[in-house]
Design a protein around this motif. Structure first.
Motif, PDB file in Angstrom:
ATOM      1  N   ARG A  96      49.520  34.885  41.621  1.00  0.00           N
ATOM      2  CA  ARG A  96      48.352  34.207  42.184  1.00  0.00           C
ATOM      3  C   ARG A  96      47.950  34.920  43.473  1.00  0.00           C
ATOM      4  N   THR A  97      46.659  35.247  43.571  1.00  0.00           N
ATOM      5  CA  THR A  97      46.113  35.781  44.815  1.00  0.00           C
ATOM      6  C   THR A  97      45.172  34.731  45.397  1.00  0.00           C
ATOM      7  N   GLY A  98      44.526  35.051  46.494  1.00  0.00           N
ATOM      8  CA  GLY A  98      43.562  34.133  47.077  1.00  0.00           C
ATOM      9  C   GLY A  98      42.316  33.959  46.222  1.00  0.00           C
ATOM     10  N   ARG A  99      42.054  34.921  45.310  1.00  0.00           N
ATOM     11  CA  ARG A  99      40.835  34.875  44.486  1.00  0.00           C
ATOM     12  C   ARG A  99      41.076  34.444  43.050  1.00  0.00           C
ATOM     13  N   ARG A 100      42.249  34.785  42.484  1.00  0.00           N
ATOM     14  CA  ARG A 100      42.455  34.500  41.057  1.00  0.00           C
ATOM     15  C   ARG A 100      43.922  34.591  40.698  1.00  0.00           C
ATOM     16  N   GLU A 101      44.243  34.125  39.483  1.00  0.00           N
ATOM     17  CA  GLU A 101      45.561  34.340  38.907  1.00  0.00           C
ATOM     18  C   GLU A 101      45.458  35.532  37.978  1.00  0.00           C
ATOM     19  N   LEU A 102      46.559  36.273  37.819  1.00  0.00           N
ATOM     20  CA  LEU A 102      46.535  37.505  37.038  1.00  0.00           C
ATOM     21  C   LEU A 102      47.917  37.809  36.492  1.00  0.00           C
ATOM     22  N   LEU A 103      47.977  38.808  35.626  1.00  0.00           N
ATOM     23  CA  LEU A 103      49.237  39.252  35.026  1.00  0.00           C
ATOM     24  C   LEU A 103      49.494  40.707  35.391  1.00  0.00           C
ATOM     25  N   LEU A 104      50.784  41.015  35.646  1.00  0.00           N
ATOM     26  CA  LEU A 104      51.204  42.375  35.973  1.00  0.00           C
ATOM     27  C   LEU A 104      52.327  42.786  35.025  1.00  0.00           C
ATOM     28  N   PRO A 105      52.078  43.673  34.065  1.00  0.00           N
ATOM     29  CA  PRO A 105      53.169  44.170  33.229  1.00  0.00           C
ATOM     30  C   PRO A 105      54.077  45.092  34.046  1.00  0.00           C
ATOM     31  N   VAL A 106      55.371  44.855  33.985  1.00  0.00           N
ATOM     32  CA  VAL A 106      56.352  45.672  34.704  1.00  0.00           C
ATOM     33  C   VAL A 106      57.516  45.973  33.764  1.00  0.00           C
TER      34      VAL A 106
END
Length: 154
Positions: A80-90
């Motif tokens: 979660r950032t201040g602007r949106r939720e997102l996914l990070l493949p690692v």
């Protein structure tokens, strides 16, 4: 003087990174990514997570590293950032930990660009602290918003 940081350490492209734990929603197994035409280069596509369409940000592309074939056992960070939720493949996530470390901001290290917030150095080693708030430029974030709006069915 060392400070205690709560972080989610993760591995990618042979490097050790970390995110502040307060930005992490959860760690997921690898997911199927749907393409998102007209998205910025660092956006790999979209994923449906519990009925929500989340953008998938490609850290490899962001650093200019070659793409990697998805593997069944890869981890994905739902953040979660201040602007949106997102996914990070690692490649792999480690357990959230409280890390007593010294923090070195990027500007003191003379690292160009907006890729990192800084470096955490502890007895356990060095972690590169990723700055999700600046992952996308304002223009890229606007382009992502437009691309997502074009593909959301109401």
């Amino acid at each position: 003087m060392a400070t205690v940081y709560s972080v989610l350490p993760f591995d990618l492209h042979g490097q050790c990174f970390a995110l502040p734990a307060q930005q992490v929603v959860r760690v997921l197994p690898a997911l199927l990514t749907l393409p998102l035409p007209a998205a910025p280069r660092a956006v790999a596509g979209l994923c449906n997570v519990h009925g929500r369409l989340l953008p998938v940000l490609d850290i490899r592309a962001h650093f200019g590293w070659p793409a990697a074939e998805p593997r069944r056992w890869d981890h994905w960070i739902w953040a979660r950032t201040g602007r949106r939720e997102l996914l990070l493949p690692v490649s792999r996530c480690h357990p959230v930990c409280e890390l007593e470390a010294d923090f070195y901001p990027v500007d003191e290290l003379h690292i160009p660009g907006r890729l990192l917030q800084g470096v955490l150095r502890s007895e356990a080693g060095v972690l590169l602290l990723k700055d999700l708030e600046t992952f996308l430029t304002a223009a890229e974030d606007a382009a992502l918003g437009e691309a997502m709006a074009d593909h959301v069915v109401v």
